[in-house]
Design an enzyme around this catalytic site. Structure first.
Site, PDB file in Angstrom:
ATOM      1  CB  CYS A 154     -19.464  -5.932  -7.299  1.00 44.10           C
ATOM      2  SG  CYS A 154     -18.624  -6.743  -8.662  1.00 44.10           S
ATOM      3  CB  CYS A 194     -17.085   3.787   1.187  1.00 39.18           C
ATOM      4  SG  CYS A 194     -18.539   3.521   0.151  1.00 39.18           S
ATOM      5  CB  CYS A 227     -13.893   8.145  -3.198  1.00 42.96           C
ATOM      6  SG  CYS A 227     -13.949   6.469  -2.550  1.00 42.96           S
ATOM      7  CG  ASP A 275      -1.980   1.117   1.160  1.00 45.66           C
ATOM      8  OD1 ASP A 275      -2.473   1.405   0.058  1.00 45.66           O
ATOM      9  OD2 ASP A 275      -2.283   1.696   2.212  1.00 45.66           O
ATOM     10  CB  CYS A 281     -17.405  -5.007 -15.907  1.00 43.18           C
ATOM     11  SG  CYS A 281     -16.458  -4.709 -14.411  1.00 43.18           S
ATOM     12  CB  CYS A 283     -20.806   5.446  -6.525  1.00 45.06           C
ATOM     13  SG  CYS A 283     -19.778   6.680  -5.686  1.00 45.06           S
ATOM     14  CB  CYS A 297     -18.488   0.611  -5.607  1.00 48.04           C
ATOM     15  SG  CYS A 297     -16.886   0.899  -4.852  1.00 48.04           S
ATOM     16  CB  CYS A 315     -19.903  -0.301  -9.052  1.00 46.78           C
ATOM     17  SG  CYS A 315     -19.245  -0.390 -10.714  1.00 46.78           S
TER      18      CYS A 315
HETATM   19  C1  B12 Z   1      -4.826   6.145  -3.852  1.00 48.72           C
HETATM   20  C2  B12 Z   1      -5.539   4.911  -3.349  1.00 48.72           C
HETATM   21  C3  B12 Z   1      -6.893   5.035  -2.989  1.00 48.72           C
HETATM   22  C4  B12 Z   1      -7.700   6.283  -3.315  1.00 48.72           C
HETATM   23  C5  B12 Z   1      -8.076   6.268  -4.816  1.00 48.72           C
HETATM   24  C6  B12 Z   1      -8.732   4.937  -5.262  1.00 48.72           C
HETATM   25  C7  B12 Z   1      -8.309   4.454  -6.625  1.00 48.72           C
HETATM   26  N1  B12 Z   1      -9.104   3.528  -7.155  1.00 48.72           N
HETATM   27  O1  B12 Z   1      -7.331   4.888  -7.172  1.00 48.72           O
HETATM   28  C8  B12 Z   1      -8.891   6.131  -2.323  1.00 48.72           C
HETATM   29  C9  B12 Z   1      -8.552   6.838  -1.007  1.00 48.72           C
HETATM   30  C10 B12 Z   1     -10.243   6.677  -2.813  1.00 48.72           C
HETATM   31  C11 B12 Z   1      -8.884   4.617  -2.093  1.00 48.72           C
HETATM   32  C12 B12 Z   1     -10.004   3.896  -1.721  1.00 48.72           C
HETATM   33  C13 B12 Z   1     -10.022   2.525  -1.555  1.00 48.72           C
HETATM   34  N2  B12 Z   1      -8.940   1.707  -1.535  1.00 48.72           N
HETATM   35 CO1  B12 Z   1      -7.157   2.279  -2.038  1.00 48.72          CO
HETATM   36  N3  B12 Z   1      -5.391   2.638  -2.659  1.00 48.72           N
HETATM   37  C14 B12 Z   1      -4.844   3.681  -3.208  1.00 48.72           C
HETATM   38  C15 B12 Z   1      -3.387   3.394  -3.609  1.00 48.72           C
HETATM   39  C16 B12 Z   1      -2.468   3.979  -2.531  1.00 48.72           C
HETATM   40  C17 B12 Z   1      -2.959   3.898  -4.997  1.00 48.72           C
HETATM   41  C18 B12 Z   1      -3.954   3.572  -6.141  1.00 48.72           C
HETATM   42  C19 B12 Z   1      -3.598   4.337  -7.403  1.00 48.72           C
HETATM   43  O2  B12 Z   1      -2.460   4.296  -7.856  1.00 48.72           O
HETATM   44  N4  B12 Z   1      -4.563   5.071  -7.969  1.00 48.72           N
HETATM   45  C20 B12 Z   1      -4.312   5.890  -9.145  1.00 48.72           C
HETATM   46  C21 B12 Z   1      -4.975   5.345 -10.408  1.00 48.72           C
HETATM   47  C22 B12 Z   1      -4.576   6.156 -11.626  1.00 48.72           C
HETATM   48  O3  B12 Z   1      -4.533   4.052 -10.702  1.00 48.72           O
HETATM   49  P1  B12 Z   1      -5.364   2.692 -10.533  1.00 48.72           P
HETATM   50  O4  B12 Z   1      -6.251   2.838  -9.334  1.00 48.72           O
HETATM   51  O5  B12 Z   1      -4.362   1.597 -10.502  1.00 48.72           O
HETATM   52  O6  B12 Z   1      -6.326   2.548 -11.774  1.00 48.72           O
HETATM   53  C23 B12 Z   1      -5.928   2.593 -13.145  1.00 48.72           C
HETATM   54  C24 B12 Z   1      -4.995   1.518 -13.639  1.00 48.72           C
HETATM   55  O7  B12 Z   1      -5.178   0.335 -12.834  1.00 48.72           O
HETATM   56  C25 B12 Z   1      -5.443   1.314 -15.090  1.00 48.72           C
HETATM   57  N5  B12 Z   1      -5.422  -0.108 -15.475  1.00 48.72           N
HETATM   58  C26 B12 Z   1      -6.420  -0.974 -15.302  1.00 48.72           C
HETATM   59  N6  B12 Z   1      -6.058  -2.190 -15.715  1.00 48.72           N
HETATM   60  C27 B12 Z   1      -4.789  -2.091 -16.202  1.00 48.72           C
HETATM   61  C28 B12 Z   1      -3.954  -3.054 -16.743  1.00 48.72           C
HETATM   62  C29 B12 Z   1      -2.674  -2.688 -17.157  1.00 48.72           C
HETATM   63  C30 B12 Z   1      -1.765  -3.747 -17.710  1.00 48.72           C
HETATM   64  C31 B12 Z   1      -2.245  -1.328 -17.039  1.00 48.72           C
HETATM   65  C32 B12 Z   1      -0.874  -0.933 -17.497  1.00 48.72           C
HETATM   66  C33 B12 Z   1      -3.117  -0.367 -16.482  1.00 48.72           C
HETATM   67  C34 B12 Z   1      -4.374  -0.756 -16.057  1.00 48.72           C
HETATM   68  O8  B12 Z   1      -6.801   1.784 -15.146  1.00 48.72           O
HETATM   69  C35 B12 Z   1      -7.209   2.333 -13.907  1.00 48.72           C
HETATM   70  C36 B12 Z   1      -7.958   3.614 -14.156  1.00 48.72           C
HETATM   71  O9  B12 Z   1      -7.135   4.566 -14.797  1.00 48.72           O
HETATM   72  C37 B12 Z   1      -3.375   1.806  -3.588  1.00 48.72           C
HETATM   73  C38 B12 Z   1      -2.062   1.168  -3.131  1.00 48.72           C
HETATM   74  C39 B12 Z   1      -1.017   1.268  -4.212  1.00 48.72           C
HETATM   75  N7  B12 Z   1       0.145   1.782  -3.864  1.00 48.72           N
HETATM   76  O10 B12 Z   1      -1.267   0.906  -5.347  1.00 48.72           O
HETATM   77  C40 B12 Z   1      -4.536   1.466  -2.594  1.00 48.72           C
HETATM   78  C41 B12 Z   1      -5.419   0.273  -2.936  1.00 48.72           C
HETATM   79  C42 B12 Z   1      -5.793   0.390  -4.383  1.00 48.72           C
HETATM   80  N8  B12 Z   1      -6.633   0.481  -2.145  1.00 48.72           N
HETATM   81  C43 B12 Z   1      -7.195  -0.588  -1.716  1.00 48.72           C
HETATM   82  C44 B12 Z   1      -8.425  -0.625  -1.005  1.00 48.72           C
HETATM   83  C45 B12 Z   1      -8.741  -1.881  -0.193  1.00 48.72           C
HETATM   84  C46 B12 Z   1      -9.303   0.476  -1.052  1.00 48.72           C
HETATM   85  C47 B12 Z   1     -10.793   0.488  -0.618  1.00 48.72           C
HETATM   86  C48 B12 Z   1     -11.567  -0.774  -1.003  1.00 48.72           C
HETATM   87  C49 B12 Z   1     -10.893   0.736   0.918  1.00 48.72           C
HETATM   88  C50 B12 Z   1     -12.298   0.932   1.433  1.00 48.72           C
HETATM   89  N9  B12 Z   1     -13.071  -0.127   1.667  1.00 48.72           N
HETATM   90  O11 B12 Z   1     -12.687   2.054   1.690  1.00 48.72           O
HETATM   91  C51 B12 Z   1     -11.300   1.749  -1.373  1.00 48.72           C
HETATM   92  C52 B12 Z   1     -11.871   1.401  -2.767  1.00 48.72           C
HETATM   93  C53 B12 Z   1     -12.377   2.609  -3.499  1.00 48.72           C
HETATM   94  C54 B12 Z   1     -12.484   2.305  -4.993  1.00 48.72           C
HETATM   95  N10 B12 Z   1     -13.696   2.199  -5.478  1.00 48.72           N
HETATM   96  O12 B12 Z   1     -11.439   2.181  -5.657  1.00 48.72           O
HETATM   97  C55 B12 Z   1      -6.392  -1.832  -2.121  1.00 48.72           C
HETATM   98  C56 B12 Z   1      -6.993  -2.541  -3.365  1.00 48.72           C
HETATM   99  C57 B12 Z   1      -8.134  -3.459  -3.119  1.00 48.72           C
HETATM  100  C58 B12 Z   1      -8.786  -3.877  -4.428  1.00 48.72           C
HETATM  101  N11 B12 Z   1      -9.385  -5.042  -4.448  1.00 48.72           N
HETATM  102  O13 B12 Z   1      -8.747  -3.186  -5.407  1.00 48.72           O
HETATM  103  C59 B12 Z   1      -4.978  -1.180  -2.517  1.00 48.72           C
HETATM  104  C60 B12 Z   1      -4.226  -1.874  -3.631  1.00 48.72           C
HETATM  105  C61 B12 Z   1      -4.130  -1.225  -1.220  1.00 48.72           C
HETATM  106  C62 B12 Z   1      -3.530  -2.623  -0.981  1.00 48.72           C
HETATM  107  N12 B12 Z   1      -2.210  -2.745  -0.955  1.00 48.72           N
HETATM  108  O14 B12 Z   1      -4.238  -3.613  -0.826  1.00 48.72           O
HETATM  109  N13 B12 Z   1      -7.673   4.086  -2.373  1.00 48.72           N
HETATM  110  S1  SF4 Z   2     -15.933   3.422  -2.197  1.00 45.67           S
HETATM  111 FE1  SF4 Z   2     -18.013   4.283  -1.920  1.00 45.67          FE
HETATM  112  S2  SF4 Z   2     -17.834   6.462  -2.445  1.00 45.67           S
HETATM  113 FE2  SF4 Z   2     -15.959   5.424  -3.188  1.00 45.67          FE
HETATM  114  S3  SF4 Z   2     -16.393   4.901  -5.328  1.00 45.67           S
HETATM  115 FE3  SF4 Z   2     -17.049   3.123  -4.110  1.00 45.67          FE
HETATM  116  S4  SF4 Z   2     -19.230   3.490  -3.626  1.00 45.67           S
HETATM  117 FE4  SF4 Z   2     -18.360   5.416  -4.333  1.00 45.67          FE
HETATM  118  S1  SF4 Z   3     -20.707  -3.844 -10.159  1.00 48.49           S
HETATM  119 FE1  SF4 Z   3     -18.938  -5.193 -10.444  1.00 48.49          FE
HETATM  120  S2  SF4 Z   3     -19.372  -6.281 -12.372  1.00 48.49           S
HETATM  121 FE2  SF4 Z   3     -20.758  -4.529 -12.272  1.00 48.49          FE
HETATM  122  S3  SF4 Z   3     -19.667  -2.938 -13.421  1.00 48.49           S
HETATM  123 FE3  SF4 Z   3     -19.173  -2.660 -11.256  1.00 48.49          FE
HETATM  124  S4  SF4 Z   3     -17.263  -3.774 -10.953  1.00 48.49           S
HETATM  125 FE4  SF4 Z   3     -18.134  -4.494 -12.893  1.00 48.49          FE
END
Ligand code: B12
Ligand code: SF4
Ligand code: SF4
Length: 337
Positions: free
Chosen positions: A241, A234, A206, A124, A180, A190, A237, A186
């Site tokens: 799912c 939260c 969020c 993380d 999906c 949200c 979402c 989701c």
């Molecule tokens: C910043 C962050 C947050 C932020 C932003 C969320 C987000 N989705 O980015 C906030 C504070 C909102 C958050 C919330 C949560 N988080 Co968080 N968070 C992070 C963190 C530190 C960085 C994520 C990041 O880089 N985001 C920036 C965007 C640009 O990147 P991305 O999310 O990876 O998404 C892009 C790419 O994946 C790309 N992509 C998709 N597929 C592919 C494939 C390839 C090959 C490539 C190149 C790119 C690509 O498309 C996406 C959209 O642009 C990570 C830990 C880490 N260091 O990675 C944990 C992490 C993602 N979080 C985690 C968790 C558990 C949560 C929550 C579930 C906690 C909760 N219950 O409240 C929520 C979920 C919210 C949600 N709907 O995503 C877990 C993941 C769990 C999971 N199954 O996904 C992580 C990995 C921490 C861990 N080590 O376990 N989080």
């Molecule tokens: S974690 Fe809650 S507020 Fe954040 S994207 Fe999912 S449903 Fe929305």
């Molecule tokens: S609820 Fe789950 S299966 Fe449906 S669009 Fe969202 S992530 Fe995909």
């Protein structure tokens, strides 16, 4: 070159549920940069500050060859009757230490197999894009809800990532197929419209961000109104799912909910510092700090218009913390019919 078969056995033996291997090639910048440019990182300046490292693990570990991605399922079905206001991932022992301990054990064992091996590990907190690595390592894909979704456990998973400077004998072909399809559950569920399409999350909108990362300021009023029995993280979402319909129980006691998961918003709003010290350290809730946890719980009491909270809210409207004081005054105004 390291063989993956014994590494897979090792990952299982230290407690991980899934493991995968990806070549340590740079990540296309557009995912991160477009997210940052859109302002979706809100106040998480640390997301942009080390962007170059996030996009290239070779900057974290010179000579990086392989990224090993680990997954742990954490789903437990114990739920207090009224439902806990704490997101599932935070109810047990702090997952950072659980996954870090497992990764340390894995690292120690592979260093014996390959003395002199260079490593960089993170759960993380490091400047890594862990979902991208898990996708590249073939363990699942990023869903429209912005979460990493695996086939066996849905999205109820946490990730750990280890970069090493040697090759392995087999790499994954990339993300698993997107499941999906036409679903949009989701997106429509949200409460704050934080899911902006293409699996991107506008963190500022969020509730996970507002309850955990927004620690210095009041929560903007439209978001406060969504603190509906929700005070830390939260899960909405993920709960809606369909790919999470058949969760798997996480056996390990480290994922068992701790005493704090039994508390409702009223108890959490009224936590004393002694109770806080007893219940919170060692859980992921510690990230929100004492006053932020109480601020969130107080907002939730206001949203619920909980009449039996009046006495506590009156007391808290004189609290030494400005965050708690102003939240309590706001919540009291919500109680007035
Ligand atoms: C910043 C962050 C947050 C932020 C932003 C969320 C987000 N989705 O980015 C906030 C504070 C909102 C958050 C919330 C949560 N988080 Co968080 N968070 C992070 C963190 C530190 C960085 C994520 C990041 O880089 N985001 C920036 C965007 C640009 O990147 P991305 O999310 O990876 O998404 C892009 C790419 O994946 C790309 N992509 C998709 N597929 C592919 C494939 C390839 C090959 C490539 C190149 C790119 C690509 O498309 C996406 C959209 O642009 C990570 C830990 C880490 N260091 O990675 C944990 C992490 C993602 N979080 C985690 C968790 C558990 C949560 C929550 C579930 C906690 C909760 N219950 O409240 C929520 C979920 C919210 C949600 N709907 O995503 C877990 C993941 C769990 C999971 N199954 O996904 C992580 C990995 C921490 C861990 N080590 O376990 N989080
Ligand atoms: S974690 Fe809650 S507020 Fe954040 S994207 Fe999912 S449903 Fe929305
Ligand atoms: S609820 Fe789950 S299966 Fe449906 S669009 Fe969202 S992530 Fe995909």
């Amino acid at each position: 070159m390291l063989p993956t078969a014994p590494l897979r056995d090792l990952a299982r033996s230290v407690g991980f549920d899934l493991v995968g291997f990806a070549r340590a090639e740079p990540i296309e910048p557009r995912f991160l940069l477009s997210w940052l440019e859109a302002g979706y990182a809100a106040d998480m300046d640390w997301m942009g500050e080390r962007a170059e490292e996030r996009l290239d693990v070779g900057r974290l570990l010179p000579g990086a060859k392989t990224v090993i991605s680990f997954v742990n399922n954490y789903y437990r079905d114990e739920e207090p009757s009224k439902g806990s206001p704490i997101a599932r991932y935070a109810r047990g022992r702090d997952y950072h230490s659980t996954l870090r301990d497992r990764m340390k054990a894995f690292r120690k064992a592979i260093i014996q197999m390959a003395p002199g091996l260079g490593t960089y590990g993170s759960v993380d907190s490091g400047p890594l894009m862990e979902k991208v690595w898990a996708a590249r390592a073939g363990l699942g894909y990023v869903g429209k809800n912005g979460c990493f979704i695996t086939e066996p456990f849905g999205s109820w998973v946490l990730l750990a990532t280890l970069v090493i400077d040697v090759e392995v004998d087999e790499y994954a072909d990339g993300p698993t197929a997107d499941r999906c399809g036409a679903c949009r559950r989701c997106l429509v569920s949200c409460p704050t419209g934080a899911l902006v399409g293409n699996s991107q999350v506008n963190a500022g909108a969020c509730l996970s961000y507002q309850t955990i990362e927004n620690r210095e300021r009041e929560v903007p009023e439209p978001f406060r109104f969504k603190f509906n029995n929700l005070i830390f993280g939260c899960d909405i979402c993920q709960q809606v799912c369909p790919l999470n319909r058949k969760p798997v129980f996480a056996e390990h006691p480290r994922f068992a909910p701790r005493a704090v998961a039994e508390l409702g918003t009223l108890e959490l709003a009224g936590l004393t510092t002694e109770q806080y010290e007893q219940l919170i350290p060692g859980t992921a809730l510690a990230r929100a700090r004492y006053d932020v946890l109480r601020r969130n719980a107080v907002y939730a009491l206001g949203v619920a218009r909980q009449a039996d909270a009046r006495h506590l809210l009156e007391k808290l409207s004189d609290d030494s913390s400005e965050l708690v004081r102003s939240a309590a005054q706001w919540a009291l105004r919500q109680l007035v019919p």
